[in-house]
Design a protein around this motif. Structure first.
Motif, PDB file in Angstrom:
ATOM      1  N   ILE A 262      11.307   9.270   0.771  1.00 22.19           N
ATOM      2  CA  ILE A 262      10.799   7.928   1.035  1.00 22.19           C
ATOM      3  C   ILE A 262      11.631   7.175   2.069  1.00 22.19           C
ATOM      4  O   ILE A 262      11.107   6.410   2.875  1.00 22.19           O
ATOM      5  N   GLU A 263      12.932   7.432   2.094  1.00 21.58           N
ATOM      6  CA  GLU A 263      13.785   6.732   3.056  1.00 21.58           C
ATOM      7  C   GLU A 263      13.630   7.284   4.470  1.00 21.58           C
ATOM      8  O   GLU A 263      14.015   6.626   5.433  1.00 21.58           O
ATOM      9  N   GLU A 264      13.055   8.459   4.591  1.00 19.66           N
ATOM     10  CA  GLU A 264      12.781   9.026   5.912  1.00 19.66           C
ATOM     11  C   GLU A 264      11.403   8.617   6.422  1.00 19.66           C
ATOM     12  O   GLU A 264      11.195   8.490   7.631  1.00 19.66           O
ATOM     13  N   VAL A 265      10.465   8.412   5.500  1.00 20.92           N
ATOM     14  CA  VAL A 265       9.111   8.017   5.899  1.00 20.92           C
ATOM     15  C   VAL A 265       9.041   6.517   6.182  1.00 20.92           C
ATOM     16  O   VAL A 265       8.405   6.077   7.149  1.00 20.92           O
ATOM     17  N   ILE A 266       9.692   5.727   5.348  1.00 25.27           N
ATOM     18  CA  ILE A 266       9.737   4.273   5.544  1.00 25.27           C
ATOM     19  C   ILE A 266      11.146   3.908   5.979  1.00 25.27           C
ATOM     20  O   ILE A 266      12.093   3.970   5.192  1.00 25.27           O
ATOM     21  N   THR A 267      11.290   3.565   7.253  1.00 25.35           N
ATOM     22  CA  THR A 267      12.610   3.311   7.830  1.00 25.35           C
ATOM     23  C   THR A 267      12.693   1.883   8.375  1.00 25.35           C
ATOM     24  O   THR A 267      11.744   1.110   8.280  1.00 25.35           O
ATOM     25  N   GLU A 268      13.812   1.566   8.977  1.00 30.12           N
ATOM     26  CA  GLU A 268      14.001   0.241   9.577  1.00 30.12           C
ATOM     27  C   GLU A 268      13.025  -0.008  10.731  1.00 30.12           C
ATOM     28  O   GLU A 268      12.786  -1.157  11.117  1.00 30.12           O
ATOM     29  N   LYS A 269      12.432   1.068  11.263  1.00 36.54           N
ATOM     30  CA  LYS A 269      11.468   0.924  12.352  1.00 36.54           C
ATOM     31  C   LYS A 269      10.028   0.717  11.858  1.00 36.54           C
ATOM     32  O   LYS A 269       9.143   0.416  12.661  1.00 36.54           O
ATOM     33  N   THR A 270       9.809   0.890  10.565  1.00 33.21           N
ATOM     34  CA  THR A 270       8.458   0.817  10.026  1.00 33.21           C
ATOM     35  C   THR A 270       7.944  -0.622  10.046  1.00 33.21           C
ATOM     36  O   THR A 270       8.600  -1.526   9.534  1.00 33.21           O
ATOM     37  N   LYS A 271       6.761  -0.803  10.617  1.00 35.77           N
ATOM     38  CA  LYS A 271       6.143  -2.129  10.657  1.00 35.77           C
ATOM     39  C   LYS A 271       5.099  -2.312   9.559  1.00 35.77           C
ATOM     40  O   LYS A 271       4.902  -3.426   9.075  1.00 35.77           O
ATOM     41  N   ILE A 272       4.418  -1.222   9.204  1.00 39.20           N
ATOM     42  CA  ILE A 272       3.338  -1.315   8.228  1.00 39.20           C
ATOM     43  C   ILE A 272       3.301  -0.032   7.400  1.00 39.20           C
ATOM     44  O   ILE A 272       3.435   1.067   7.937  1.00 39.20           O
ATOM     45  N   VAL A 273       3.132  -0.192   6.090  1.00 43.06           N
ATOM     46  CA  VAL A 273       2.906   0.924   5.175  1.00 43.06           C
ATOM     47  C   VAL A 273       1.527   0.714   4.575  1.00 43.06           C
ATOM     48  O   VAL A 273       1.265  -0.317   3.950  1.00 43.06           O
ATOM     49  N   SER A 274       0.625   1.660   4.774  1.00 47.79           N
ATOM     50  CA  SER A 274      -0.750   1.511   4.311  1.00 47.79           C
ATOM     51  C   SER A 274      -1.108   2.710   3.443  1.00 47.79           C
ATOM     52  O   SER A 274      -1.015   3.858   3.890  1.00 47.79           O
ATOM     53  N   PHE A 275      -1.514   2.452   2.202  1.00 43.42           N
ATOM     54  CA  PHE A 275      -1.802   3.562   1.297  1.00 43.42           C
ATOM     55  C   PHE A 275      -2.839   3.161   0.267  1.00 43.42           C
ATOM     56  O   PHE A 275      -3.064   1.977   0.001  1.00 43.42           O
ATOM     57  N   THR A 276      -3.480   4.171  -0.307  1.00 44.92           N
ATOM     58  CA  THR A 276      -4.507   3.938  -1.299  1.00 44.92           C
ATOM     59  C   THR A 276      -3.885   3.722  -2.670  1.00 44.92           C
ATOM     60  O   THR A 276      -2.896   4.374  -3.030  1.00 44.92           O
ATOM     61  N   LEU A 277      -4.470   2.820  -3.429  1.00 48.45           N
ATOM     62  CA  LEU A 277      -4.014   2.607  -4.800  1.00 48.45           C
ATOM     63  C   LEU A 277      -4.492   3.740  -5.695  1.00 48.45           C
ATOM     64  O   LEU A 277      -3.747   4.237  -6.548  1.00 48.45           O
TER      65      LEU A 277
ATOM     66  N   ARG B 185       8.610  -1.683  -2.954  1.00 50.83           N
ATOM     67  CA  ARG B 185      10.029  -2.045  -2.970  1.00 50.83           C
ATOM     68  C   ARG B 185      10.741  -1.511  -1.728  1.00 50.83           C
ATOM     69  O   ARG B 185      11.515  -2.227  -1.078  1.00 50.83           O
ATOM     70  N   ARG B 186      10.474  -0.257  -1.379  1.00 49.36           N
ATOM     71  CA  ARG B 186      11.106   0.337  -0.203  1.00 49.36           C
ATOM     72  C   ARG B 186      10.646  -0.375   1.071  1.00 49.36           C
ATOM     73  O   ARG B 186      11.453  -0.664   1.977  1.00 49.36           O
ATOM     74  N   ALA B 187       9.353  -0.683   1.168  1.00 50.43           N
ATOM     75  CA  ALA B 187       8.840  -1.377   2.345  1.00 50.43           C
ATOM     76  C   ALA B 187       9.482  -2.751   2.493  1.00 50.43           C
ATOM     77  O   ALA B 187       9.884  -3.156   3.595  1.00 50.43           O
ATOM     78  N   GLN B 188       9.610  -3.456   1.403  1.00 48.79           N
ATOM     79  CA  GLN B 188      10.227  -4.782   1.462  1.00 48.79           C
ATOM     80  C   GLN B 188      11.698  -4.692   1.845  1.00 48.79           C
ATOM     81  O   GLN B 188      12.219  -5.568   2.551  1.00 48.79           O
ATOM     82  N   ASP B 189      12.360  -3.631   1.404  1.00 49.02           N
ATOM     83  CA  ASP B 189      13.781  -3.462   1.732  1.00 49.02           C
ATOM     84  C   ASP B 189      14.012  -3.360   3.238  1.00 49.02           C
ATOM     85  O   ASP B 189      15.058  -3.795   3.747  1.00 49.02           O
ATOM     86  N   VAL B 190      13.025  -2.775   3.958  1.00 50.38           N
ATOM     87  CA  VAL B 190      13.188  -2.589   5.402  1.00 50.38           C
ATOM     88  C   VAL B 190      12.385  -3.620   6.198  1.00 50.38           C
ATOM     89  O   VAL B 190      12.339  -3.560   7.422  1.00 50.38           O
ATOM     90  N   GLY B 191      11.731  -4.542   5.499  1.00 50.84           N
ATOM     91  CA  GLY B 191      10.975  -5.590   6.191  1.00 50.84           C
ATOM     92  C   GLY B 191       9.617  -5.178   6.700  1.00 50.84           C
ATOM     93  O   GLY B 191       9.068  -5.828   7.601  1.00 50.84           O
ATOM     94  N   ALA B 192       9.046  -4.108   6.140  1.00 46.80           N
ATOM     95  CA  ALA B 192       7.723  -3.645   6.563  1.00 46.80           C
ATOM     96  C   ALA B 192       6.628  -4.342   5.770  1.00 46.80           C
ATOM     97  O   ALA B 192       6.807  -4.688   4.601  1.00 46.80           O
ATOM     98  N   LEU B 193       5.483  -4.547   6.404  1.00 46.00           N
ATOM     99  CA  LEU B 193       4.316  -5.054   5.709  1.00 46.00           C
ATOM    100  C   LEU B 193       3.658  -3.939   4.903  1.00 46.00           C
ATOM    101  O   LEU B 193       3.817  -2.755   5.221  1.00 46.00           O
ATOM    102  N   VAL B 194       2.894  -4.327   3.870  1.00 47.32           N
ATOM    103  CA  VAL B 194       2.211  -3.356   3.020  1.00 47.32           C
ATOM    104  C   VAL B 194       0.729  -3.703   2.936  1.00 47.32           C
ATOM    105  O   VAL B 194       0.358  -4.840   2.638  1.00 47.32           O
ATOM    106  N   LEU B 195      -0.103  -2.707   3.208  1.00 47.86           N
ATOM    107  CA  LEU B 195      -1.553  -2.819   3.061  1.00 47.86           C
ATOM    108  C   LEU B 195      -1.999  -1.798   2.020  1.00 47.86           C
ATOM    109  O   LEU B 195      -1.683  -0.605   2.139  1.00 47.86           O
ATOM    110  N   ILE B 196      -2.716  -2.253   0.994  1.00 45.83           N
ATOM    111  CA  ILE B 196      -3.201  -1.357  -0.057  1.00 45.83           C
ATOM    112  C   ILE B 196      -4.720  -1.254   0.027  1.00 45.83           C
ATOM    113  O   ILE B 196      -5.425  -2.272   0.055  1.00 45.83           O
ATOM    114  N   ASP B 197      -5.210  -0.022   0.087  1.00 50.70           N
ATOM    115  CA  ASP B 197      -6.637   0.252   0.013  1.00 50.70           C
ATOM    116  C   ASP B 197      -7.005   0.352  -1.465  1.00 50.70           C
ATOM    117  O   ASP B 197      -6.682   1.332  -2.132  1.00 50.70           O
ATOM    118  N   ALA B 198      -7.688  -0.666  -1.972  1.00 48.25           N
ATOM    119  CA  ALA B 198      -8.047  -0.731  -3.391  1.00 48.25           C
ATOM    120  C   ALA B 198      -9.525  -0.433  -3.624  1.00 48.25           C
ATOM    121  O   ALA B 198     -10.092  -0.838  -4.637  1.00 48.25           O
TER     122      ALA B 198
END
Length: 418
Positions: free
Chosen positions: A167-182, A198-211
């Motif tokens: 997870i720390e390699e996929v979501i990094t300090e360069k990540t702007k958006i994390v988008s995933f299905t619920l 939690r990981r996205a917030q730690d690096v300041g990335a936005l989160v989009l959830i496909d619900a």
């Protein structure tokens, strides 16, 4: 009839859905097990649509005559209902789109055009997962191609779960958006939202959830999810086609640029420049899906009256029973979680070396409607080395008897292909 704990009053509920009485193929009553693709509509929704067109049809917002005022009240009333349904802090955070795909594309385009700190460009990264519907893959591929951003994704475990070991390699300090299905539309997997957010917030990335596969089946609380955006569609939750929802945090909607330009989304227009209306209208250019929103509002009323917690319990019982019965079928392999824990009501499987399209066709001859193919999730099929799957998906009106009919139908398939 098989009795299971937690079931709704299926007989009473099924009376609300006219199509479930449909007879096909030499007098066989339809067994509808394609709910992950679209749900059937209760009379309450059909009546709301008819009443709108017969009594209130007009364009919204700008008219001063009685029909325009009534149509506007119904349309904006639907927004209120959706906001309450998902526990949105403000009704102005609810944007109506034509479907979840448009909602996801809307966010992708907003981020491509945004100013800092939200802009996606060649110095940034986008994170998704291997189990996404194509609607949550292709928009990000397009954005990466246009901006030079790097697209990364979480892989899958052998049992159909997300592999978060890196997870720390996929979501990094360069990540702007994390988008995933619920909830996966092909495997039914319910994903671990908290760890990803939690990981996205730690690096300041936005989160989009496909619900899209969650909103019809379980309580959906956007505040509890902790995401920045949540997308879902109306036609999978007893509503009409042509209506989707994007929820976004108010401050983001204020800061991000619109995707579509036209009527209603503006504040002022001159030949030199335009200014934009506040959200949600900023993102709803042109005549919106008025009747469809009214229908979605009626669907929300219907589901709320039954209770989303009760619907979730019903589907859990049906899914658990279906998994148990499918285990009795020789040569059948479930693609994804093989227990009812942390999974939704869509079950994909392969049956020996019989092609899923052949399985679906023979089941259809028995009056059993399932979905076959890669379910707009081809990377999942590639991951598990299969050309396609057969998918049975259940809803609040699904019964144990329909599960039994599926099992009998699969036995007929096996006998047919020898």
């Amino acid at each position: 009839m098989t009795q299971l704990p937690g079931l709704l009053d299926i007989e009473a509920i099924r009376k609300d859905f006219p199509l479930l009485d449909r007879v096909v193929h030499d007098g066989k009553k339809i067994v509808y097990l394609d709910n992950a693709a679209t749900s059937q509509k209760p009379r309450q929704v059909l009546d709301a649509l008819n009443e709108y067109y017969e009594q209130h049809n007009a364009n919204v917002h700008r008219g001063v005559h009685v029909l325009a005022e009534e149509a506007t009240a119904l349309y904006e009333g639907a927004r209120d209902k959706v906001a309450a349904f998902i526990n949105a802090p403000s009704r102005d955070e609810v944007i109506f789109t034509k479907n979840a795909s448009e909602s996801l594309n809307l966010v992708a385009n907003m981020l491509g055009w945004a100013d800092e700190p939200y802009r996606v460009d060649r110095e940034t990264e986008i994170a998704i997962t291997e189990m996404e519907h194509h609607s949550n893959i292709v928009p990000w591929q397009l954005l990466a191609q246009r901006t030079g951003a790097k697209l990364k994704w979480f892989g899958l475990t052998d049992d159909g779960r997300l592999d978060l070991s890196n997870i720390e390699e996929v979501i990094t300090e360069k990540t702007k958006i994390v988008s995933f299905t619920l909830v996966s539309n092909i495997m039914g997997t319910v994903n671990p939202v908290e760890a990803i957010v939690r990981r996205a917030q730690d690096v300041g990335a936005l989160v989009l959830i496909d619900a899209s596969q969650a909103a019809p089946h379980m309580p959906l609380d956007v505040q509890a999810l902790g995401a920045d955006f949540v997308a879902f569609t109306g036609h999978k939750m007893c509503g009409p086609t042509g209506i989707g929802v994007l929820w976004g945090r108010q401050e983001l909607l204020e800061d991000l640029p619109p995707f579509l330009g036209g009527g209603e989304m503006i504040e002022t227009v001159s030949m030199h420049a335009s200014t934009y209306a506040p959200a949600p209208h900023k993102f709803e250019a042109g005549t919106p899906p008025i009747a469809q929103a009214v229908g979605l509002g009626a669907a929300v009323d219907y589901l709320t009256a039954i209770g989303m917690d009760k619907i979730a319990a019903h589907e859990h019982a049906i899914t658990e029973y279906a998994i148990k019965r499918l285990a009795e079928v020789p040569d059948l392999r479930i693609i994804g979680p093989t227990t009812a824990e942390d999974r939704g009501a869509a079950i994909s499987f392969v049956l020996g070396d019989i092609h899923p399209h052949d399985v679906g066709q023979v089941l259809d001859e028995q009056g059993i409607a399932v979905r076959v193919g890669h379910h707009c999730a081809r990377p999942v099929c590639l991951r598990y080395g299969i050309p396609a799957t057969t998918r049975a998906s259940f809803y609040l009106y699904s019964s144990p008897a329909e599960v039994d009919a599926l099992i009998d139908g699969l036995e007929h398939v096996r006998n047919f292909f020898g």
